[in-house]
Design a protein around this motif. Structure first.
Motif, PDB file in Angstrom:
ATOM      1  N   UNK A 121     -23.911  27.720  50.898  1.00  0.00           N
ATOM      2  CA  UNK A 121     -22.545  27.236  51.067  1.00  0.00           C
ATOM      3  C   UNK A 121     -22.028  27.428  52.492  1.00  0.00           C
ATOM      4  N   UNK A 122     -22.830  28.043  53.362  1.00  0.00           N
ATOM      5  CA  UNK A 122     -22.393  28.270  54.736  1.00  0.00           C
ATOM      6  C   UNK A 122     -22.163  26.920  55.418  1.00  0.00           C
ATOM      7  N   UNK A 123     -21.016  26.754  56.070  1.00  0.00           N
ATOM      8  CA  UNK A 123     -20.766  25.490  56.767  1.00  0.00           C
ATOM      9  C   UNK A 123     -21.727  25.338  57.943  1.00  0.00           C
ATOM     10  N   UNK A 124     -22.089  24.132  58.216  1.00  0.00           N
ATOM     11  CA  UNK A 124     -22.956  23.899  59.358  1.00  0.00           C
ATOM     12  C   UNK A 124     -22.466  22.657  60.096  1.00  0.00           C
ATOM     13  N   UNK A 125     -22.749  22.621  61.365  1.00  0.00           N
ATOM     14  CA  UNK A 125     -22.374  21.487  62.189  1.00  0.00           C
ATOM     15  C   UNK A 125     -23.584  20.569  62.297  1.00  0.00           C
ATOM     16  N   UNK A 126     -23.343  19.297  62.089  1.00  0.00           N
ATOM     17  CA  UNK A 126     -24.408  18.307  62.156  1.00  0.00           C
ATOM     18  C   UNK A 126     -24.320  17.623  63.513  1.00  0.00           C
ATOM     19  N   UNK A 127     -25.405  17.683  64.217  1.00  0.00           N
ATOM     20  CA  UNK A 127     -25.463  17.100  65.562  1.00  0.00           C
ATOM     21  C   UNK A 127     -25.576  15.594  65.465  1.00  0.00           C
ATOM     22  N   UNK A 128     -24.778  14.902  66.250  1.00  0.00           N
ATOM     23  CA  UNK A 128     -24.789  13.447  66.270  1.00  0.00           C
ATOM     24  C   UNK A 128     -25.590  12.984  67.488  1.00  0.00           C
ATOM     25  N   UNK A 129     -26.562  12.129  67.251  1.00  0.00           N
ATOM     26  CA  UNK A 129     -27.403  11.622  68.333  1.00  0.00           C
ATOM     27  C   UNK A 129     -26.968  10.201  68.707  1.00  0.00           C
ATOM     28  N   UNK A 130     -27.089   9.893  69.941  1.00  0.00           N
ATOM     29  CA  UNK A 130     -26.804   8.530  70.410  1.00  0.00           C
ATOM     30  C   UNK A 130     -27.999   7.645  70.064  1.00  0.00           C
ATOM     31  N   UNK A 131     -27.738   6.436  69.613  1.00  0.00           N
ATOM     32  CA  UNK A 131     -28.834   5.531  69.244  1.00  0.00           C
ATOM     33  C   UNK A 131     -29.135   4.563  70.335  1.00  0.00           C
TER      34      UNK A 131
END
Length: 131
Positions: A121-131
């Motif tokens: 349940x630990x929150x995590x940050x999702x990295x956004x990649x440029x396409x």
């Protein structure tokens, strides 16, 4: 994912009846968010660590404290800022807490409860990649 912690409003006195002939108070509580999960800080003056009971049943965390009313010998109080009594408060927890790692520490009439979230349940940050 958000962590849910629900508490009833702080009202004085709390609803439960007592068999000890003292009022039952709802302790004032601060909720502090930490990296591992929320921390509850409850004020229960006159309550010793051995007189605190913390239970977790069906996602309801219940805190009870039995107050002591020490009367100094040969002295009569002239003014009291709070009325001694017992304390009780309940909190509804979401399912993302790790019940096995809940910790409680009582110091100088203040109970601190650490409510760590379960690993999944630990929150995590999702990295956004440029396409």
């Amino acid at each position: 994912m958000s962590t849910e912690l629900t508490a009833t409003p702080a009202q004085t006195p709390a609803a439960p009846e007592t068999t000890r002939g003292v009022p039952v108070w709802r302790p004032l509580t601060d909720v502090v968010e930490t990296r591992d999960g929320p921390m509850l800080v409850l004020e229960m003056p006159g309550v010793a660590p051995e007189d605190v009971e913390v239970t977790l049943e069906k996602r309801v965390l219940t805190v009870r404290g039995r107050g002591r009313n020490p009367q100094p010998e040969n002295l009569r109080p002239a003014h009291l800022e709070y009325e001694p009594g017992d304390y009780e408060r309940a909190f509804a927890l979401s399912e993302d807490f790790d019940a096995e790692r809940i910790e409680a520490v009582m110091r100088n009439g203040v109970l601190t409860l650490s409510l760590p979230r379960a690993a999944e349940a630990q929150p995590r940050t999702i990295r956004v990649k440029a396409a």
